[in-house]
Design a protein around this motif. Structure first.
Motif, PDB file in Angstrom:
ATOM      1  N   VAL A   4       0.853  -1.183   0.000  1.00 58.91           N
ATOM      2  CA  VAL A   4       0.000   0.000   0.000  1.00 58.91           C
ATOM      3  C   VAL A   4       0.888   1.232   0.000  1.00 58.91           C
ATOM      4  O   VAL A   4       1.831   1.326   0.806  1.00 58.91           O
ATOM      5  CB  VAL A   4      -0.913   0.014   1.245  1.00 58.91           C
ATOM      6  N   THR A   5       0.577   2.157  -0.888  1.00 55.59           N
ATOM      7  CA  THR A   5       1.340   3.394  -0.976  1.00 55.59           C
ATOM      8  C   THR A   5       0.426   4.584  -0.756  1.00 55.59           C
ATOM      9  O   THR A   5      -0.572   4.746  -1.469  1.00 55.59           O
ATOM     10  CB  THR A   5       2.013   3.532  -2.358  1.00 55.59           C
ATOM     11  N   GLN A   6       0.739   5.371   0.230  1.00 56.95           N
ATOM     12  CA  GLN A   6       0.044   6.635   0.438  1.00 56.95           C
ATOM     13  C   GLN A   6       0.955   7.722  -0.097  1.00 56.95           C
ATOM     14  O   GLN A   6       2.077   7.899   0.373  1.00 56.95           O
ATOM     15  CB  GLN A   6      -0.292   6.841   1.914  1.00 56.95           C
ATOM     16  N   LEU A   7       0.455   8.414  -1.086  1.00 57.49           N
ATOM     17  CA  LEU A   7       1.312   9.259  -1.910  1.00 57.49           C
ATOM     18  C   LEU A   7       1.762  10.537  -1.221  1.00 57.49           C
ATOM     19  O   LEU A   7       2.733  11.153  -1.652  1.00 57.49           O
ATOM     20  CB  LEU A   7       0.590   9.571  -3.217  1.00 57.49           C
ATOM     21  N   LEU A 102      -3.699  -7.119   8.015  1.00 54.49           N
ATOM     22  CA  LEU A 102      -3.736  -5.847   7.307  1.00 54.49           C
ATOM     23  C   LEU A 102      -2.328  -5.405   6.926  1.00 54.49           C
ATOM     24  O   LEU A 102      -1.409  -5.485   7.729  1.00 54.49           O
ATOM     25  CB  LEU A 102      -4.383  -4.769   8.163  1.00 54.49           C
ATOM     26  N   ILE A 103      -2.217  -4.928   5.698  1.00 55.16           N
ATOM     27  CA  ILE A 103      -0.999  -4.266   5.248  1.00 55.16           C
ATOM     28  C   ILE A 103      -1.321  -2.778   5.198  1.00 55.16           C
ATOM     29  O   ILE A 103      -2.247  -2.362   4.493  1.00 55.16           O
ATOM     30  CB  ILE A 103      -0.556  -4.757   3.860  1.00 55.16           C
ATOM     31  N   PHE A 104      -0.554  -1.984   5.939  1.00 56.40           N
ATOM     32  CA  PHE A 104      -0.836  -0.566   6.050  1.00 56.40           C
ATOM     33  C   PHE A 104       0.076   0.256   5.154  1.00 56.40           C
ATOM     34  O   PHE A 104       1.236  -0.099   4.922  1.00 56.40           O
ATOM     35  CB  PHE A 104      -0.628  -0.094   7.488  1.00 56.40           C
ATOM     36  N   GLY A 105      -0.452   1.398   4.714  1.00 60.81           N
ATOM     37  CA  GLY A 105       0.399   2.413   4.121  1.00 60.81           C
ATOM     38  C   GLY A 105       1.146   3.157   5.213  1.00 60.81           C
ATOM     39  O   GLY A 105       0.937   2.914   6.407  1.00 60.81           O
ATOM     40  N   GLN A 106       2.012   4.057   4.805  1.00 67.60           N
ATOM     41  CA  GLN A 106       2.861   4.780   5.755  1.00 67.60           C
ATOM     42  C   GLN A 106       2.138   5.893   6.493  1.00 67.60           C
ATOM     43  O   GLN A 106       2.678   6.457   7.435  1.00 67.60           O
ATOM     44  CB  GLN A 106       4.070   5.369   5.025  1.00 67.60           C
ATOM     45  N   GLY A 107       0.914   6.180   6.095  1.00 66.57           N
ATOM     46  CA  GLY A 107       0.141   7.203   6.775  1.00 66.57           C
ATOM     47  C   GLY A 107       0.253   8.574   6.118  1.00 66.57           C
ATOM     48  O   GLY A 107       1.278   8.904   5.511  1.00 66.57           O
ATOM     49  N   THR A 108      -0.822   9.358   6.242  1.00 66.34           N
ATOM     50  CA  THR A 108      -0.845  10.748   5.784  1.00 66.34           C
ATOM     51  C   THR A 108      -1.288  11.612   6.940  1.00 66.34           C
ATOM     52  O   THR A 108      -2.353  11.370   7.528  1.00 66.34           O
ATOM     53  CB  THR A 108      -1.809  10.945   4.599  1.00 66.34           C
TER      54      THR A 108
ATOM     55  N   SER B  38       6.107   2.358  14.649  1.00 66.17           N
ATOM     56  CA  SER B  38       7.326   3.077  15.009  1.00 66.17           C
ATOM     57  C   SER B  38       7.618   4.135  13.965  1.00 66.17           C
ATOM     58  O   SER B  38       7.178   4.039  12.819  1.00 66.17           O
ATOM     59  CB  SER B  38       8.511   2.108  15.129  1.00 66.17           C
ATOM     60  N   LEU B  39       8.378   5.145  14.392  1.00 65.61           N
ATOM     61  CA  LEU B  39       8.724   6.251  13.493  1.00 65.61           C
ATOM     62  C   LEU B  39       9.524   5.706  12.321  1.00 65.61           C
ATOM     63  O   LEU B  39      10.477   4.967  12.500  1.00 65.61           O
ATOM     64  CB  LEU B  39       9.539   7.305  14.242  1.00 65.61           C
ATOM     65  N   GLY B  40       9.082   6.085  11.143  1.00 64.12           N
ATOM     66  CA  GLY B  40       9.823   5.667   9.961  1.00 64.12           C
ATOM     67  C   GLY B  40       9.470   4.293   9.441  1.00 64.12           C
ATOM     68  O   GLY B  40       9.871   3.926   8.346  1.00 64.12           O
ATOM     69  N   GLN B  41       8.732   3.521  10.229  1.00 64.82           N
ATOM     70  CA  GLN B  41       8.368   2.164   9.811  1.00 64.82           C
ATOM     71  C   GLN B  41       6.876   1.985   9.605  1.00 64.82           C
ATOM     72  O   GLN B  41       6.440   0.959   9.135  1.00 64.82           O
ATOM     73  CB  GLN B  41       8.843   1.141  10.853  1.00 64.82           C
ATOM     74  N   GLY B  42       6.099   2.959  10.020  1.00 66.52           N
ATOM     75  CA  GLY B  42       4.655   2.812   9.888  1.00 66.52           C
ATOM     76  C   GLY B  42       4.134   1.708  10.780  1.00 66.52           C
ATOM     77  O   GLY B  42       4.696   1.412  11.840  1.00 66.52           O
TER      78      GLY B  42
END
Lengths: 114, 115
Positions: A4-7, A102-108, B38-42
């Motif tokens: 998952v990619t959060q742009l 669940l596979i998460f994106g890095q967040g926005t 964690s920071l940088g790892q999501g």
């Protein structure tokens, strides 16, 4: 493998403006798609989910998302944001044959300014 | 209870010590998951329990990490010989069935700081 990619890592916006948070996923099989919100110092809360059927999904707090299979996207939108929408938003994908992991994106990080 | 409960909410430990993090899922939820933020790892998947089936441990980062779920309810995540890179928020979630259609309910997390 699914991903998952959060742009956008950060989205600043003024109060009452519209907002779109972008999410793209990769998977070779059918997936379930989710958006979660995390307010400061709190756990994750489900905003909305796509399982099947209508590609436009409505969630809580006036948010909606549209599943686009051809573009493998699940962007989150709100026509008019409030200060209280300031939070981190996570897009996630669940593959049905993997036990609901669940596979998460890095967040926005959405930051709403007055 | 009404939600997923995690304890402690905050934990500071010295490098090399063992820690135990607890999760009380929603009553009746058969699936329980641990994630690390964690920071940088999501958000990273760690481990998943479903009923009496063998757990899916594929996300555990090293053999210092282990988890158990007693009586199909409470779960404990144990980290042995903690390292500074273990510092993170550890989130527990539970769901009916396998969570796919139902989605999860997350706890508020345990913030672990290794000094």
């Amino acid at each position: 493998a699914q991903s998952v990619t959060q742009l956008d890592s950060q989205v600043p916006v003024f109060e009452e403006a519209p907002v779109e948070l972008r999410c793209n996923y990769s998977s070779s099989v059918s997936v379930y798609l989710f958006w979660y919100v995390q307010y400061p110092n709190q756990g994750l809360q489900l905003l909305l989910k796509y399982l099947s059927g209508s590609t436009l999904v409505k969630g809580i707090n006036g948010f909606e998302a549209e599943f686009n299979k051809s573009q493998t996207s699940f962007h989150l939108r709100k026509p008019s944001v409030h200060i209280s929408d300031t939070a981190e938003y996570f897009c996630a994908v669940s593959v049905g044959n993997q036990g609901g992991k669940l596979i998460f994106g890095q967040g926005t990080e959405l930051s709403v300014k007055p | 209870g009404a939600g997923v409960s995690q304890s402690p909410s905050n934990k500071v430990t010295e490098k090399g010590k063992d820690v135990e993090l607890r999760c009380d899922p929603i009553s009746g939820h058969t699936a329980l998951y641990w994630y690390r933020q964690s920071l940088g790892q999501g958000l990273e998947f760690l481990i998943y329990f479903q009923g009496n089936s063998a757990p899916d441990k594929s996300g555990l980062p090293s053999d210092r990490f282990s988890a158990e779920r007693t009586g199909g309810s409470v779960s404990t995540l144990t980290i042995q010989r903690t390292q500074q890179e273990d510092s993170a928020v550890y989130l527990c979630a539970s769901s009916l069935g396998t969570g796919g259609p139902a989605g999860y309910t997350f706890g508020s997390g345990t913030r672990l700081t290794v000094v």
